[in-house]
Design a protein around this motif. Structure first.
Motif, PDB file in Angstrom:
ATOM      1  N   CYS A  77       0.847  -1.210   0.000  1.00  0.00           N
ATOM      2  CA  CYS A  77       0.000   0.000   0.000  1.00  0.00           C
ATOM      3  C   CYS A  77       0.875   1.250   0.000  1.00  0.00           C
ATOM      4  O   CYS A  77       0.610   2.211  -0.735  1.00  0.00           O
ATOM      5  CB  CYS A  77      -0.912   0.022   1.227  1.00  0.00           C
ATOM      6  SG  CYS A  77      -2.191  -1.237   1.182  1.00  0.00           S
ATOM      7  N   LYS A  78       1.932   1.228   0.825  1.00  0.00           N
ATOM      8  CA  LYS A  78       2.811   2.411   0.907  1.00  0.00           C
ATOM      9  C   LYS A  78       3.478   2.702  -0.427  1.00  0.00           C
ATOM     10  O   LYS A  78       3.759   3.849  -0.751  1.00  0.00           O
ATOM     11  CB  LYS A  78       3.899   2.176   1.977  1.00  0.00           C
ATOM     12  CG  LYS A  78       3.391   2.321   3.402  1.00  0.00           C
ATOM     13  CD  LYS A  78       4.537   2.147   4.378  1.00  0.00           C
ATOM     14  CE  LYS A  78       4.058   2.235   5.811  1.00  0.00           C
ATOM     15  NZ  LYS A  78       5.029   1.726   6.771  1.00  0.00           N
ATOM     16  N   ALA A  81      -2.340   4.647  -4.936  1.00  0.00           N
ATOM     17  CA  ALA A  81      -3.579   4.775  -4.156  1.00  0.00           C
ATOM     18  C   ALA A  81      -4.038   3.381  -3.750  1.00  0.00           C
ATOM     19  O   ALA A  81      -3.635   2.383  -4.344  1.00  0.00           O
ATOM     20  CB  ALA A  81      -4.666   5.437  -4.996  1.00  0.00           C
ATOM     21  N   VAL A  82      -4.887   3.350  -2.729  1.00  0.00           N
ATOM     22  CA  VAL A  82      -5.417   2.071  -2.246  1.00  0.00           C
ATOM     23  C   VAL A  82      -6.942   2.128  -2.336  1.00  0.00           C
ATOM     24  O   VAL A  82      -7.558   3.106  -1.904  1.00  0.00           O
ATOM     25  CB  VAL A  82      -4.998   1.828  -0.771  1.00  0.00           C
ATOM     26  CG1 VAL A  82      -5.577   0.516  -0.254  1.00  0.00           C
ATOM     27  CG2 VAL A  82      -3.481   1.840  -0.630  1.00  0.00           C
ATOM     28  N   ASN A  99      -3.555  11.802   3.708  1.00  0.00           N
ATOM     29  CA  ASN A  99      -2.575  12.542   4.499  1.00  0.00           C
ATOM     30  C   ASN A  99      -2.051  13.667   3.620  1.00  0.00           C
ATOM     31  O   ASN A  99      -2.584  13.909   2.550  1.00  0.00           O
ATOM     32  CB  ASN A  99      -1.462  11.621   5.001  1.00  0.00           C
ATOM     33  CG  ASN A  99      -0.707  10.976   3.857  1.00  0.00           C
ATOM     34  OD1 ASN A  99      -0.641  11.514   2.759  1.00  0.00           O
ATOM     35  ND2 ASN A  99      -0.145   9.815   4.108  1.00  0.00           N
ATOM     36  N   ASN A 100      -1.020  14.361   4.085  1.00  0.00           N
ATOM     37  CA  ASN A 100      -0.557  15.487   3.281  1.00  0.00           C
ATOM     38  C   ASN A 100       0.328  15.061   2.126  1.00  0.00           C
ATOM     39  O   ASN A 100       0.560  15.818   1.196  1.00  0.00           O
ATOM     40  CB  ASN A 100       0.154  16.524   4.159  1.00  0.00           C
ATOM     41  CG  ASN A 100      -0.871  17.385   4.893  1.00  0.00           C
ATOM     42  OD1 ASN A 100      -1.966  17.626   4.382  1.00  0.00           O
ATOM     43  ND2 ASN A 100      -0.535  17.808   6.094  1.00  0.00           N
ATOM     44  N   ASN A 101       0.881  13.869   2.189  1.00  0.00           N
ATOM     45  CA  ASN A 101       1.593  13.301   1.043  1.00  0.00           C
ATOM     46  C   ASN A 101       1.587  11.785   1.187  1.00  0.00           C
ATOM     47  O   ASN A 101       1.451  11.264   2.266  1.00  0.00           O
ATOM     48  CB  ASN A 101       3.034  13.834   0.949  1.00  0.00           C
ATOM     49  CG  ASN A 101       3.686  13.902   2.295  1.00  0.00           C
ATOM     50  OD1 ASN A 101       3.677  12.927   3.036  1.00  0.00           O
ATOM     51  ND2 ASN A 101       4.234  15.056   2.654  1.00  0.00           N
ATOM     52  N   GLY A 102       1.705  11.098   0.056  1.00  0.00           N
ATOM     53  CA  GLY A 102       1.636   9.636   0.105  1.00  0.00           C
ATOM     54  C   GLY A 102       0.257   9.158  -0.291  1.00  0.00           C
ATOM     55  O   GLY A 102      -0.682   9.959  -0.406  1.00  0.00           O
ATOM     56  N   PRO A 103       0.134   7.848  -0.528  1.00  0.00           N
ATOM     57  CA  PRO A 103      -1.134   7.334  -1.056  1.00  0.00           C
ATOM     58  C   PRO A 103      -2.301   7.456  -0.075  1.00  0.00           C
ATOM     59  O   PRO A 103      -2.126   7.316   1.137  1.00  0.00           O
ATOM     60  CB  PRO A 103      -0.827   5.855  -1.333  1.00  0.00           C
ATOM     61  CG  PRO A 103       0.346   5.536  -0.478  1.00  0.00           C
ATOM     62  CD  PRO A 103       1.132   6.796  -0.304  1.00  0.00           C
ATOM     63  N   GLY A 131      -6.768  10.838  -5.875  1.00  0.00           N
ATOM     64  CA  GLY A 131      -5.549  10.032  -5.745  1.00  0.00           C
ATOM     65  C   GLY A 131      -4.713  10.023  -7.009  1.00  0.00           C
ATOM     66  O   GLY A 131      -3.487  10.012  -6.942  1.00  0.00           O
ATOM     67  N   LEU A 132      -5.378  10.005  -8.181  1.00  0.00           N
ATOM     68  CA  LEU A 132      -4.624   9.848  -9.427  1.00  0.00           C
ATOM     69  C   LEU A 132      -4.720  11.078 -10.331  1.00  0.00           C
ATOM     70  O   LEU A 132      -4.103  11.114 -11.388  1.00  0.00           O
ATOM     71  CB  LEU A 132      -5.125   8.608 -10.199  1.00  0.00           C
ATOM     72  CG  LEU A 132      -5.199   7.288  -9.415  1.00  0.00           C
ATOM     73  CD1 LEU A 132      -5.653   6.148 -10.326  1.00  0.00           C
ATOM     74  CD2 LEU A 132      -3.866   6.936  -8.765  1.00  0.00           C
TER      75      LEU A 132
END
Ligand code: NAD
Length: 357
Positions: free
Chosen positions: A64-65, A69-70, A270-274, A309-310
């Protein structure tokens, strides 16, 4: 060609049924809009517990990380209720949220025009409902310590801790401000500051942060009144900002304004990341395996994933439009049945939506 890697967590209960159609739709939509989407499926929830004795295996979390996106369906089943708490599917969910630092849960509650008669509330109450619940997701009473059971007393006791620090309240308030600025600029912060210290800190901090943005009109409401107002006059709300526990309860309540909990998507960010995109509903064990679940909350979550997300706005819109066209033709799943429409199974309504893309 733009390529994306997403992780699909089908989870438990109705999860595999609603995931199946989501996969088909994402494949078709990516072709139509000229991008590639690699869907990596991982075990999560009860099904992961069965295989690994762990509802949130490290391998799943790591994947996931690493993704863009998840997309998560739902987890849980009463058969896991007697397990130790950290082995239960719902604990896996909390672990996923905290591992990805998903502090902001965005839950849009918008009535689709063709469903105004499906709500249990009167048409004139719900017909213009369009609000967003911004819920803090990785703190508050679900995560607060200490927690536990006291068994060495005459009468067994159990306790939890509702705790926030001001930085956690500040960052979720910033998100609510950002969202409100794209809408009608009104934030209603919901708390219980008449009895809880943690809610007083919540209220003071929200006031401090929002007062820096002169465009924002802030109001405060106690959670018990907010529950009543959501039923009495939901159109008064634009953005509802609230804590983990209150947001969990109020958004299920708000779901019924839209006709069914099977209609409500969400994004956890969150503010960055998926981010994790998931329907608000649970695994609906009472209808699992019957092919009667409503897949639309999951599909609208997929649409949020495409958009937020994308950054594939056109594809997101085309999925939402396909859902609306199928509903406006009078097709419904059982949960939305108003007696005058054609009731389809989960896979049938999914295929109708697929055909509209
Ligand atoms: P639930 O949301 O699963 O079901 C509540 C009611 O809504 C049920 O009658 C169900 O049949 C109906 N429903 C839910 N989704 C539907 C859909 N897509 N289409 C048609 N009807 C739908 O809530 P619950 O019964 O309180 O919980 C069941 C399990 O789900 C529990 O194990 C719970 O812990 C878990 N849960 C998981 C999540 C999640 O995965 N995010 C959220 C809430 C509950």
């Amino acid at each position: 060609m733009q390529k994306y890697k997403i992780v699909l967590l089908s989870g438990d209960g109705i999860g595999p049924e609603i995931s199946e159609i989501s996969k088909k739709i994402l494949k078709k939509i990516s072709k139509k809009h000229n991008f590639e989407i690699e869907i990596i499926e991982k075990l999560f929830g009860g099904i992961a517990y069965e295989k690994y004795r762990n509802p949130a295996p490290e391998e799943t979390i790591d994947q996931c990380k690493k993704s863009d996106a998840v997309l998560l369906a739902c987890v849980g089943d009463p058969k896991y209720d007697s397990l130790e708490r950290e082995l239960r599917p719902e604990s896996g969910l909390l672990k996923l949220r905290s591992s990805l630092n998903l502090f902001a849960n965005i839950r849009p509650v918008k009535i689709r025009k063709s469903l105004v008669d499906s709500s249990t509330l009167k048409k004139e109450i719900v017909e213009n409902v369009d609000l967003i619940v911004v819920r803090e997701l990785i703190s508050g009473i679900y995560f607060g310590k200490p927690r536990g059971n006291i068994t060495n007393t005459k009468i067994p006791k159990a306790f939890n801790t509702m705790v926030y620090d001001s930085s956690e309240i500040e960052r979720i308030t910033e998100i609510a401000i950002k969202i409100a600025n794209q809408r009608n600029k009104r934030i209603c912060s919901v708390d219980k500051s008449n009895v809880l210290e943690v809610s007083q800190l919540w209220r003071d901090t929200v006031l401090k942060v929002t007062s820096k943005d002169k465009n924002i009109c802030l109001s405060n409401m106690y959670v018990d009144n907010a529950a009543m107002q959501l039923i009495k006059d939901p159109v008064q709300f634009d953005v509802i900002l609230t804590s983990n526990l209150f947001g969990d309860i109020l958004s299920d309540l708000a779901a019924m304004l839209t006709g069914s909990i099977g209609m409500l998507p969400s994004a956890s960010l969150n503010n960055n990341g998926p981010g994790v995109f998931e329907p608000v509903h649970g695994s609906a064990p009472d209808i699992a395996g019957k092919n009667i679940a409503n897949p639309i909350a999951m599909l609208l979550s997929a649409s949020m994933m495409l958009k937020i997300g994308l950054n594939e706005n056109e594809a997101a819109k085309s999925l939402e439009n396909a859902v609306d066209r199928v509903l406006s033709k009078g097709f419904r799943t059982a949960d939305l049945n108003d007696g005058s429409s054609e009731v389809l199974s989960c896979s049938e309504i999914g295929n109708k939506i697929l055909d509209e893309i």
